[in-house]
Design a protein around this motif. Structure first.
Motif, PDB file in Angstrom:
ATOM      1  N   LEU A  61       0.838  -1.239   0.039  1.00  0.00           N
ATOM      2  CA  LEU A  61       0.121  -0.091  -0.066  1.00  0.00           C
ATOM      3  C   LEU A  61       0.864   1.502   0.012  1.00  0.00           C
ATOM      4  O   LEU A  61       1.799   1.407   0.840  1.00  0.00           O
ATOM      5  CB  LEU A  61      -0.919   0.105   1.254  1.00  0.00           C
ATOM      6  CG  LEU A  61      -2.027  -0.924   1.235  1.00  0.00           C
ATOM      7  CD1 LEU A  61      -2.931  -0.824   2.759  1.00  0.00           C
ATOM      8  CD2 LEU A  61      -3.079  -0.698   0.319  1.00  0.00           C
ATOM      9  N   PRO A  62       0.538   2.178  -0.774  1.00  0.00           N
ATOM     10  CA  PRO A  62       1.248   3.547  -0.504  1.00  0.00           C
ATOM     11  C   PRO A  62       1.036   4.123   0.659  1.00  0.00           C
ATOM     12  O   PRO A  62       0.230   4.079   1.395  1.00  0.00           O
ATOM     13  CB  PRO A  62       0.575   4.410  -1.619  1.00  0.00           C
ATOM     14  CG  PRO A  62      -0.920   3.881  -1.786  1.00  0.00           C
ATOM     15  CD  PRO A  62      -0.851   2.287  -1.585  1.00  0.00           C
ATOM     16  N   ASP A  63       2.223   5.019   0.943  1.00  0.00           N
ATOM     17  CA  ASP A  63       2.242   5.866   2.219  1.00  0.00           C
ATOM     18  C   ASP A  63       0.901   6.699   2.001  1.00  0.00           C
ATOM     19  O   ASP A  63       0.699   7.196   1.071  1.00  0.00           O
ATOM     20  CB  ASP A  63       3.446   6.656   2.178  1.00  0.00           C
ATOM     21  CG  ASP A  63       4.524   5.727   2.610  1.00  0.00           C
ATOM     22  OD1 ASP A  63       4.620   4.644   3.026  1.00  0.00           O
ATOM     23  OD2 ASP A  63       5.923   6.254   2.092  1.00  0.00           O
ATOM     24  N   GLY A  64       0.308   6.775   3.251  1.00  0.00           N
ATOM     25  CA  GLY A  64      -0.886   7.860   3.407  1.00  0.00           C
ATOM     26  C   GLY A  64      -2.118   7.250   2.951  1.00  0.00           C
ATOM     27  O   GLY A  64      -3.118   7.950   2.861  1.00  0.00           O
ATOM     28  N   THR A  65      -2.037   5.891   2.724  1.00  0.00           N
ATOM     29  CA  THR A  65      -3.073   5.361   2.454  1.00  0.00           C
ATOM     30  C   THR A  65      -4.248   5.527   3.491  1.00  0.00           C
ATOM     31  O   THR A  65      -3.929   5.693   4.596  1.00  0.00           O
ATOM     32  CB  THR A  65      -3.003   3.792   2.465  1.00  0.00           C
ATOM     33  OG1 THR A  65      -4.420   3.067   1.845  1.00  0.00           O
ATOM     34  CG2 THR A  65      -2.623   3.180   3.498  1.00  0.00           C
ATOM     35  N   GLY A  84      10.005  -2.229  16.982  1.00  0.00           N
ATOM     36  CA  GLY A  84      11.329  -1.446  16.607  1.00  0.00           C
ATOM     37  C   GLY A  84      11.328  -1.063  15.270  1.00  0.00           C
ATOM     38  O   GLY A  84      12.094  -0.591  14.792  1.00  0.00           O
ATOM     39  N   THR A  85      10.499  -1.411  14.236  1.00  0.00           N
ATOM     40  CA  THR A  85      10.412  -1.008  13.012  1.00  0.00           C
ATOM     41  C   THR A  85       9.483   0.085  12.790  1.00  0.00           C
ATOM     42  O   THR A  85       8.648   0.091  13.726  1.00  0.00           O
ATOM     43  CB  THR A  85      10.081  -1.963  12.061  1.00  0.00           C
ATOM     44  OG1 THR A  85       8.698  -2.807  12.379  1.00  0.00           O
ATOM     45  CG2 THR A  85      11.054  -3.181  12.228  1.00  0.00           C
ATOM     46  N   VAL A  86       9.312   0.962  11.832  1.00  0.00           N
ATOM     47  CA  VAL A  86       8.615   1.895  11.714  1.00  0.00           C
ATOM     48  C   VAL A  86       7.137   1.357  11.548  1.00  0.00           C
ATOM     49  O   VAL A  86       6.200   1.932  12.085  1.00  0.00           O
ATOM     50  CB  VAL A  86       8.833   3.072  10.331  1.00  0.00           C
ATOM     51  CG1 VAL A  86       7.728   3.784  10.104  1.00  0.00           C
ATOM     52  CG2 VAL A  86      10.144   3.681  10.476  1.00  0.00           C
ATOM     53  N   SER A  87       6.981   0.400  10.620  1.00  0.00           N
ATOM     54  CA  SER A  87       5.371   0.042  10.296  1.00  0.00           C
ATOM     55  C   SER A  87       5.129  -0.842  11.647  1.00  0.00           C
ATOM     56  O   SER A  87       3.921  -0.688  11.980  1.00  0.00           O
ATOM     57  CB  SER A  87       5.757  -0.840   9.014  1.00  0.00           C
ATOM     58  OG  SER A  87       6.448  -1.652   9.026  1.00  0.00           O
ATOM     59  N   GLY A  88       5.924  -1.472  12.073  1.00  0.00           N
ATOM     60  CA  GLY A  88       5.464  -2.297  13.342  1.00  0.00           C
ATOM     61  C   GLY A  88       5.108  -1.353  14.566  1.00  0.00           C
ATOM     62  O   GLY A  88       3.816  -1.676  15.090  1.00  0.00           O
ATOM     63  N   ASP A  89       5.625  -0.461  14.646  1.00  0.00           N
ATOM     64  CA  ASP A  89       5.668   0.552  15.779  1.00  0.00           C
ATOM     65  C   ASP A  89       4.059   1.385  15.585  1.00  0.00           C
ATOM     66  O   ASP A  89       3.360   1.689  16.384  1.00  0.00           O
ATOM     67  CB  ASP A  89       6.708   1.396  15.973  1.00  0.00           C
ATOM     68  CG  ASP A  89       7.817   0.828  16.815  1.00  0.00           C
ATOM     69  OD1 ASP A  89       7.777  -0.109  17.110  1.00  0.00           O
ATOM     70  OD2 ASP A  89       8.982   1.384  16.777  1.00  0.00           O
ATOM     71  N   GLU A  90       4.229   1.762  14.455  1.00  0.00           N
ATOM     72  CA  GLU A  90       2.995   2.532  13.851  1.00  0.00           C
ATOM     73  C   GLU A  90       1.653   1.606  13.914  1.00  0.00           C
ATOM     74  O   GLU A  90       0.652   2.101  14.498  1.00  0.00           O
ATOM     75  CB  GLU A  90       2.975   3.018  12.192  1.00  0.00           C
ATOM     76  CG  GLU A  90       1.789   3.619  11.942  1.00  0.00           C
ATOM     77  CD  GLU A  90       1.846   4.057  10.428  1.00  0.00           C
ATOM     78  OE1 GLU A  90       0.987   4.607   9.980  1.00  0.00           O
ATOM     79  OE2 GLU A  90       3.128   4.238   9.852  1.00  0.00           O
TER      80      GLU A  90
END
Length: 121
Positions: A61-65, A84-90
């Protein structure tokens, strides 16, 4: 950024576009504070046992979806995106902001799992 659902509007969609649109439309229905597994989402979208395909597609998916990708977890309520990863923490932060309890990379599916029949009007 355009929404992936809106960008599927070609006059003669390909089978791949049809599959993605079914996935996106189904994901869009998952309510705040609820989660589904990859396999459950595939089945609800009419895609059979395509859990891995769902995971791969959501990872692209694109950023900002605007799609609530963070509400999709592995079987048994396991969060597969590493802490500890950007997507995991998000993902963890978004779920917690919606009132979903995350403990040891796991979500209680009895409490937070989406069962559409219970949420239909």
């Amino acid at each position: 950024m355009t929404d992936p659902i809106a960008s599927q509007g070609t006059p003669h969609p390909t089978p791949a576009e049809i599959r993605r649109t079914a996935l996106y439309l189904t994901l869009h229905q998952v309510p705040e504070g609820k989660v589904v597994s990859y396999g459950q989402l595939a089945a609800m979208a009419g895609l059979g046992r395509a859990a891995r395909w769902v995971g791969r597609t959501l990872s692209q998916l694109p950023d900002g979806t605007t799609l609530p990708w963070h509400r999709v977890v592995a079987a048994g309520g396991i969060i597969r995106l590493p802490a500890g990863t950007v997507s995991g923490d998000e993902q963890r932060a978004r779920l917690r902001a919606e009132g979903v309890t995350v403990s040891n990379n796991r979500i209680d599916m009895q409490r937070h799992g989406w069962r559409p029949i219970e949420h239909s009007g």
